[in-house]
Design an enzyme around this catalytic site. Structure first.
Site, PDB file in Angstrom:
ATOM      1  N   GLU A 168      45.362  40.488  33.985  1.00  0.00           N
ATOM      2  CA  GLU A 168      45.594  41.930  34.131  1.00  0.00           C
ATOM      3  C   GLU A 168      44.365  42.700  34.618  1.00  0.00           C
ATOM      4  O   GLU A 168      43.806  43.528  33.876  1.00  0.00           O
ATOM      5  CB  GLU A 168      46.061  42.516  32.794  1.00  0.00           C
ATOM      6  CG  GLU A 168      47.365  41.940  32.301  1.00  0.00           C
ATOM      7  CD  GLU A 168      47.851  42.579  31.006  1.00  0.00           C
ATOM      8  OE1 GLU A 168      47.113  43.353  30.382  1.00  0.00           O
ATOM      9  OE2 GLU A 168      48.985  42.285  30.605  1.00  0.00           O
ATOM     10  N   GLU A 356      53.411  36.890  30.156  1.00  0.00           N
ATOM     11  CA  GLU A 356      53.384  37.636  28.881  1.00  0.00           C
ATOM     12  C   GLU A 356      54.602  38.539  28.812  1.00  0.00           C
ATOM     13  O   GLU A 356      54.944  39.214  29.785  1.00  0.00           O
ATOM     14  CB  GLU A 356      52.157  38.563  28.780  1.00  0.00           C
ATOM     15  CG  GLU A 356      50.865  37.880  28.457  1.00  0.00           C
ATOM     16  CD  GLU A 356      49.706  38.877  28.280  1.00  0.00           C
ATOM     17  OE1 GLU A 356      49.941  40.067  27.963  1.00  0.00           O
ATOM     18  OE2 GLU A 356      48.559  38.440  28.459  1.00  0.00           O
TER      19      GLU A 356
END
Ligand code: IFM
Length: 444
Positions: A168, A356
């Site tokens: 991320e 995720e």
């Protein structure tokens, strides 16, 4: 009708994800150097109740029991990250053999138990020694990171096939370099754009290095993604939503795909050019073997005159009075469907893997049991949406729950519990939640 795992195909990859700083603890054990998070958590009033990850889930000392627990839960794939400063205490140069040995043991035992390791090379815990030299704002970070990656591939590539370069980048550059609410607490557009460009270069370069050292590797990188919608159909809200989409979803994937930075909607982002050197445009591009998509919610965006640079803001789930998790994120299952569709619509996009997805709820342990039907339902609904995308032709090949154990949720401390396994942080006792039992029966 409830889905079975077979509906996704027999090669679909199922697993759980974690990150080093959030679970390992042992923050200064056996030669580990400090990371930017070790330093940040020592400051007052940065983290909920001044909590820290010094001990976290003590995974460093308990990985054997935890991997056995994972095996007992029939989880076949485990995504975890390597702590850079456990391996290189100063970020580069001198290595720490104990750190190397720890990951050797972790990888070996995973394989012995039939659990395939998926390794993230950077999940936000930059060695503090490198932050002192400018961290992600310093272009040399690309070379420092390359040294770290090469070493890891040489050390573990005989057993680890699946790699993710960054976790991320949007989140760590925005929170850590623009808003200053995460380590290393830098602020402002200049820091943000420099860090962004260097992270984008590092993500592609990381892919190239892994592939050159290990031809049969599966290399990916991961992105936080949110489905974005305008608050109303007014033009100014639509424009605001487009701007948010650039930052939340497009800013790292597009240069990787060779499309350059999407700066048209937010002109000020053109200032990133200051950090771009000749040939960088080519260097930003790399053909990954997969893209990790990480989704938790959707964002509703409205025009906001006083928000600098963007004139856009999030209309929170609280304001909208919709169902939400402990992170105050809206429970909106279709979000994952929309982001999968969006990412799959890029030309030449490699297969997608949901690296995720999950939710925090206020779990309680009662009589030795943790009943968390909200999480089970969240995961079931999300899987339906992943399946829906797959049925419509999206090439999605895997799904990892965030996360295995309740852990240190960055600035939110230990309050939000995301785990399939409850952790009593007073005595480190683990209890499989009812959602964990559900995931096991799903995987069996
Ligand atoms: O805990 C984080 C993780 O480190 C990165 N993705 C989102 C998770 C939940 O906030």
């Amino acid at each position: 009708m409830l889905l079975t795992k077979d509906a996704f195909g027999k090669d679909f990859v199922w697993g759980v994800s974690t990150a080093a700083y959030q679970i390992e603890g042992a923050h200064d054990a056996h030669g580990k150097g400090p990371s930017i998070w070790d330093v940040f958590v020592q400051k007052r009033n940065r983290i909920f109740k001044n909590q820290h990850g010094n001990e976290a889930c003590d995974f460093y000392n308990r990985y054997v029991e935890d991997l056995y627990l994972m095996k007992g839960m029939h989880i076949p794939n485990y995504r975890f990250s390597l702590s850079w400063s456990r391996i290189f205490p100063e970020g580069i140069g001198q290595i720490n053999q104990s750190g190397i040995d720890f990951y050797d043991r972790l990888i070996d035992l995973s394989l012995e138990l039939g659990i395939t390791p998926w390794v993230t090379l950077y999940h936000w815990d930059l060695p503090h020694a490198l932050e002192k030299k400018g961290g992600w704002v310093n272009r040399d970070v690309k070379e420092w990171f390359s040294e770290f990656i090469s070493k890891c591939v040489v050390l573990y590539g005989d057993r680890v096939k699946n790699w993710m370069v960054l976790n991320e980048p949007t989140v760590f550059t925005a929170a850590g370099y623009f808003f200053g609410v995460h380590a290393p607490e830098r602020k402002g557009l200049g820091n943000f754009l420099a860090a962004t460009h260097h992270a984008a270069l590092a993500q592609a370069q990381g892919g190239r290095i892994i592939k050159s050292l290990q031809r049969d590797s599966q290399v990916g990188t991961t992105f936080s993604c949110s489905h974005v919608e305008p608050y109303t159909s007014k033009e100014r809200d639509i424009i605001a939503a487009k701007k948010a989409d650039v930052l939340l979803n497009r800013f790292f994937i597009e240069p990787l795909l060779g499309m350059g930075y999407p700066t048209q909607e937010i002109k000020i982002l053109n200032r990133i050019e200051k950090y771009i050197k000749p040939n960088d445009e080519n260097e930003l591009q790399f053909n990954m073997d997969f893209i990790g998509v990480q989704n938790y919610t959707r964002e509703i965006i409205r025009y906001a005159m006083f928000v600098p640079y963007l004139q856009a803001k999030i209309v929170s789930a609280k304001e909208r009075k919709v169902e939400m998790t402990e992170m105050n994120w809206e429970v909106y299952p279709a979000s994952i469907y929309y982001v999968l569709k969006k990412f799959s619509s890029y030309q030449n996009i490699p297969p997608l893997i949901v690296t995720e997805n999950g939710a925090a709820f206020p779990d309680q342990i009662e009589n030795g049991l943790v009943d968390d039907p909200e999480r089970t339902s969240y995961l079931q609904q999300a899987l339906k949406q992943v399946h829906r995308a797959q049925q419509e032709g999206v090439n999605v090949k895997g799904y990892f729950v965030w996360t295995f154990l309740d852990n240190f949720e960055w600035a939110e401390g230990y309050r939000p519990r995301f785990g399939l396994v409850y952790v009593n942080f007073r005595n480190q006792e683990r209890t499989i939640k009812s959602s964990g039992h559900w995931y096991t029966s799903f995987l069996k």
